[in-house]
Design an enzyme around this catalytic site. Structure first.
Site, mmCIF file in Angstrom:
data_model
loop_
_atom_site.group_PDB
_atom_site.id
_atom_site.type_symbol
_atom_site.label_atom_id
_atom_site.label_comp_id
_atom_site.label_asym_id
_atom_site.label_seq_id
_atom_site.Cartn_x
_atom_site.Cartn_y
_atom_site.Cartn_z
ATOM 1 N N ASP A 1 11.170 11.929 17.383
ATOM 2 C CA ASP A 1 10.697 13.281 17.091
ATOM 3 C C ASP A 1 11.188 14.215 18.195
ATOM 4 O OD1 ASP A 1 9.334 15.607 16.566
ATOM 5 O OD2 ASP A 1 7.397 14.639 16.229
ATOM 6 N N ASP B 1 10.167 5.759 15.234
ATOM 7 C CA ASP B 1 10.047 7.188 14.953
ATOM 8 C C ASP B 1 10.610 7.981 16.128
ATOM 9 O OD1 ASP B 1 9.338 9.701 14.107
ATOM 10 O OD2 ASP B 1 7.183 9.439 14.352
ATOM 11 N N GLU C 1 0.833 -1.211 0.000
ATOM 12 C CA GLU C 1 0.000 0.000 0.000
ATOM 13 C C GLU C 1 0.862 1.253 0.000
ATOM 14 O OE1 GLU C 1 -3.177 2.609 2.662
ATOM 15 O OE2 GLU C 1 -2.478 0.674 3.427
#
Length: 518
Positions: free
Chosen positions: A188, A186, A121
């Site tokens: 951040d 991730d 996808e």
């Protein structure tokens, strides 16, 4: 040019440059049907749970007219300060610089198209911020053509499904299931806002980027030494963070409970920005924590105590005192610091041991104080991960090499062996790269009058009149070392994927389905 990518990594197997197979008929490109908001709700999956990225709140709005078959249920992000990339510049980037062929080889795990790519996808964010999900492509050529046609602001990569995600409307509920995806992480910098003094929110500088560097080192080491993973692609997010893609075959096939276990193993700093103690470790320290402490001590001494001068202010000084175990010592430190309100963080940290050695506190336990100081070092330096991104296979993550529209910088890979040399502020912007191509072409005019530029990154450049291979456009720019590194990473990964499954699973460490407890 940034020096984060080793020149030796540019020597990759030229077999990876084979011409890709021809694309199937173009009719397959137009099947851009998108589920309605009600369909997303019926599936029990919220869009915000799928679209976890560190830059969602920075995405600038621009204009676009192609809104057919688009899901408008996604929340509209706020605009961000900084340069905004116009649609013509974005299209030129895709036409001339984006490494479609290498991205295909990375996700396809080979040169011949396979379901690893065809059933993957992709989610496209269009120029008007509309969000187009469940896109899929049989070949790199179809992928490139559709990106050029849609000219998205960026796109995300999702899982590989057991069927083509475009066919989901023809299937009964529950028949389409994700079967593989890279294990992702991730980092951040906004998660460090309570302990970084130089910048806040989306702003970054070299001083606070050190938090990302130290997080990369700890996570990368743990993934390699504790779980045996080898193919870990680190990518700059384009503004204030970094993503890790663990691409080993064993990592891609991990079910969600194993992903939660690994995320829990690495998730140590708890409690958000609460005033309570955020790290409370058992002794003796788990080997992962002991090793992480060794990695992080130098960063604490430089980043926390000097660059950030974290404890110089009253609130953080009080926070430091609250994490120490002895009331009498705390009171002595409080009096000393109140008498010298501008005392530096390095001096305050040295004061702890200096006053402890005076023997003024009869209740002080040296071992307890040592453990408390170790916990403080870890609380102020240990990686702060968005662990939700890692826990489920269905999460989408921004593709490498797209443009961050707020900064114009490219989401380039980072060599973890030289993470401390990576400077996010020196990463090339799309306008700089296009200017570099123009400058190179002006200095190196074609030898034959009819020569034309190579047809984008996805093509194999023809030879010029002198028989030399004509350079692809990215090779004329400061993007070259990053793409060369990406190619060397892919070459090693493809070699691993060609290894028989039995061999590569030998000695693979078992991953428990529970979070590791420290």
């Amino acid at each position: 040019m940034p020096h984060s990518i080793s020149s030796q990594d540019s020597a990759v197997n030229r077999n990876d440059d084979e011409i890709l197979p021809d694309a199937p008929p173009a009719e397959t490109v137009s099947q851009n049907q998108e589920p309605s908001a009600s369909e997303n709700e019926a599936s029990g999956v919220k869009l915000e749970d799928l679209f976890n990225d560190d830059d969602d709140d920075e995405y600038p709005a621009s204009s676009a007219t192609d809104t057919k078959n688009v899901d408008f249920s996604a929340p509209e992000p706020a605009a961000a300060p900084g340069p905004q990339v116009d649609t013509e510049t974005m299209l030129a980037f895709y036409q001339r610089l984006f490494p479609f062929r290498y991205l295909f080889q990375w996700l396809n795990h080979g040169i011949v198209p396979s379901p690893d790519f065809g059933n993957r996808e992709f989610a496209l964010t269009l120029q008007n911020d509309a969000y187009l999900r469940y896109q899929s492509y049989a070949t790199a050529d179809l992928f490139r053509k559709d990106i050029l046609r849609m000219n998205p602001s960026r796109f995300e990569i999702g899982p590989v499904y057991n069927t083509n995600p475009r066919d989901r409307k023809t299937l009964r509920g529950g028949q389409m299931k994700p079967i593989s995806k890279e294990l992702v992480f991730d980092i951040d910098l906004t998660d460090y806002d309570d302990i970084r003094s130089c910048c806040t929110k989306a702003n970054i500088c070299g001083k606070c980027w050190a938090f990302v560097t130290m997080a990369m080192k700890v996570v990368d080491t743990a993934l390699r030494e504790d779980f045996g993973f080898q193919h870990i692609l680190w990518v700059y997010s384009g503004r204030r963070g970094a993503h890790a893609w663990v691409c080993d075959p064993r990592a891609r096939s991990l079910p969600d409970d194993r992903r939660r276990a690994i995320a829990g193993y690495l998730d140590v700093v708890r409690g958000g920005n609460s005033s309570g103690k955020r790290i409370n470790l058992k002794r003796p320290l788990h080997p992962h924590m002991s090793r992480s402490l060794d990695i992080l001590k130098p960063y604490f001494a430089q980043t926390t105590l000097v660059d950030q001068d974290t404890f110089v202010g009253f609130e953080q000084a009080q926070r430091l005192l609250s994490l120490l175990p002895d009331k009498n010592l705390n009171e002595s430190l409080r009096k000393k610091w109140e008498s010298a309100p501008d005392r530096t963080s390095a001096s305050k940290w040295a004061d702890i041991d200096a006053l402890a050695k005076t023997g003024k506190s009869s209740t002080l336990n040296p071992t307890t104080l040592r453990d408390a100081k170790q916990d403080i070092v870890l609380e102020y330096t240990y990686p702060r991960l968005d662990s939700e991104v890692s826990k489920k296979m269905i999460h989408l993550l921004k593709s490498p090499f797209v443009i961050h529209p707020g900064t114009g910088r490219i989401c380039v890979p980072i060599d973890p062996r030289k993470a401390e040399l990576f400077d996010p502020l020196s990463v090339p912007t799309v306008t700089e790269l296009l200017a570099e191509i123009d400058a190179w072409d002006a200095e190196h005019p074609p030898t034959n009058a009819g020569a034309e530029a190579a047809d984008g990154e996805g093509s194999v450049p023809e030879s010029d009149a002198r028989g030399s291979r004509r350079l692809q456009d990215y090779e004329k720019t400061s993007l070259k070392p990053y793409i060369d590194y990406f190619r060397s990473f892919i070459a090693a990964l493809l070699k691993e994927d060609r290894t028989p499954k039995r061999e590569r699973n030998e000695d693979a460490p078992e991953v428990k389905s529970e979070s590791m407890e420290f």
